[in-house]
Design a protein around this motif. Structure first.
Motif, PDB file in Angstrom:
ATOM      1  N   PRO A   1      13.353  42.229  -7.341  1.00 37.46           N
ATOM      2  CA  PRO A   1      12.989  40.846  -7.662  1.00 37.46           C
ATOM      3  C   PRO A   1      14.210  40.023  -8.059  1.00 37.46           C
ATOM      4  O   PRO A   1      15.170  40.560  -8.637  1.00 37.46           O
ATOM      5  CB  PRO A   1      12.022  41.017  -8.830  1.00 37.46           C
ATOM      6  CG  PRO A   1      11.395  42.360  -8.591  1.00 37.46           C
ATOM      7  CD  PRO A   1      12.499  43.208  -8.046  1.00 37.46           C
ATOM      8  N   THR A   2      14.161  38.747  -7.730  1.00 37.06           N
ATOM      9  CA  THR A   2      15.205  37.717  -7.871  1.00 37.06           C
ATOM     10  C   THR A   2      16.195  37.751  -6.711  1.00 37.06           C
ATOM     11  O   THR A   2      16.980  36.816  -6.558  1.00 37.06           O
ATOM     12  CB  THR A   2      15.982  37.752  -9.209  1.00 37.06           C
ATOM     13  OG1 THR A   2      16.893  38.844  -9.229  1.00 37.06           O
ATOM     14  CG2 THR A   2      15.043  37.819 -10.394  1.00 37.06           C
TER      15      THR A   2
ATOM     16  N   GLY B   1      10.241  36.054  -6.418  1.00 36.56           N
ATOM     17  CA  GLY B   1       9.915  35.661  -7.787  1.00 36.56           C
ATOM     18  C   GLY B   1       9.547  34.198  -7.786  1.00 36.56           C
ATOM     19  O   GLY B   1      10.414  33.318  -7.836  1.00 36.56           O
TER      20      GLY B   1
ATOM     21  N   LEU C   1       8.804  36.250 -14.880  1.00 37.66           N
ATOM     22  CA  LEU C   1       9.110  36.430 -13.467  1.00 37.66           C
ATOM     23  C   LEU C   1       7.819  36.771 -12.725  1.00 37.66           C
ATOM     24  O   LEU C   1       7.175  37.781 -13.023  1.00 37.66           O
ATOM     25  CB  LEU C   1      10.140  37.547 -13.302  1.00 37.66           C
ATOM     26  CG  LEU C   1      10.647  37.827 -11.896  1.00 37.66           C
ATOM     27  CD1 LEU C   1      11.377  36.613 -11.339  1.00 37.66           C
ATOM     28  CD2 LEU C   1      11.564  39.047 -11.898  1.00 37.66           C
TER      29      LEU C   1
ATOM     30  N   ILE D   1       6.370  37.992  -9.514  1.00 37.85           N
ATOM     31  CA  ILE D   1       6.662  38.599  -8.211  1.00 37.85           C
ATOM     32  C   ILE D   1       5.403  38.918  -7.421  1.00 37.85           C
ATOM     33  O   ILE D   1       5.461  39.094  -6.208  1.00 37.85           O
ATOM     34  CB  ILE D   1       7.518  39.864  -8.374  1.00 37.85           C
ATOM     35  CG1 ILE D   1       6.781  40.937  -9.181  1.00 37.85           C
ATOM     36  CG2 ILE D   1       8.853  39.528  -9.023  1.00 37.85           C
ATOM     37  CD1 ILE D   1       7.499  42.286  -9.212  1.00 37.85           C
TER      38      ILE D   1
END
Length: 214
Positions: free
Chosen positions: A36-37, A57, A71, A73
């Motif tokens: 993620p990110t 995200g 966050l 996701i």
């Protein structure tokens, strides 16, 4: 829950599979620990299909920066039409996130987490039902998840929405309305899984050895 991906299929093959025009900023392949990110490859459809990069995200419209809140996701299928972060996107901005596989963790002894790598049994890329939203000069995406079906229930209680090729036009909004009916667990036998080394528990781990069976 879907919280870590692998991406080993060539970008050119993904674009050809979806008859999509590829962008110039797509994630580098291979990546055996896509987190993620990071940017992920996503297919959208608006006057033609595009294969483009999006940040994994989702950033809701009320966030002033990507770190203003938790966050996001994943989006649960049972509440995606109601949650303010998702309800507009699920109607107007559905997309398909592409991956070669994903990791999931089962419970071991005590607090031990045992990693598994899950792929399609036929070796094809995974087409994951997702939704996206614009956020300043970037686009962000979340994967739709459901309660686990027979493929994954021994490992975890959630799974991502895996779309079959016949479902792609409806999910992308090319075949009219009714995409909600696609939010069903994956049929038995479509997914296969195997245990992998606990090295992948670190989001800094990399290399093809991460997906080797143990």
């Amino acid at each position: 829950m879907c919280g870590r991906l692998t991406l080993t299929h060539p970008t050119e093959a993904l674009a050809a599979l979806f008859s999509a025009t590829p962008g110039n900023d797509l994630p580098q392949v291979p990546n055996y620990n896509l987190c993620p990110t990071q940017d992920v490859p996503v297919v959208t459809s608006d006057a033609g299909r595009r294969l483009r990069a999006m940040r994994w995200g989702l950033v809701p419209s009320w966030y002033k920066t990507p770190t203003d809140g938790p966050l996001i996701i994943n989006a649960r299928s049972d509440t995606v039409a109601e949650k303010p972060a998702f309800r507009e996107a699920i109607r107007q901005r559905r997309c398909i996130l592409l991956a070669s596989g994903f990791y999931e963790w089962s419970a071991g002894e005590g607090r031990e987490r045992l990693p598994w790598h899950i792929t399609r049994a036929d070796g094809a890329p995974l087409a994951l039902g997702a939704l996206w939203t614009p956020s300043g000069d970037m686009a962000t995406v979340a994967v739709v998840t459901l309660g686990a079906g027979p493929n994954l229930i021994p490992i975890h209680d959630r799974e991502p929405l895996v779309l079959d090729p016949a479902d792609w036009p409806l999910w992308l909004g090319e075949a009219g309305h009714g995409a909600a009916r696609l939010m069903q667990v994956t049929a038995p036998g479509v997914l296969v899984s195997h245990r992998v080394d606990k090295a992948v528990n670190s989001n800094r781990a990399s290399g093809p050895e991460l997906i080797e069976p143990i």
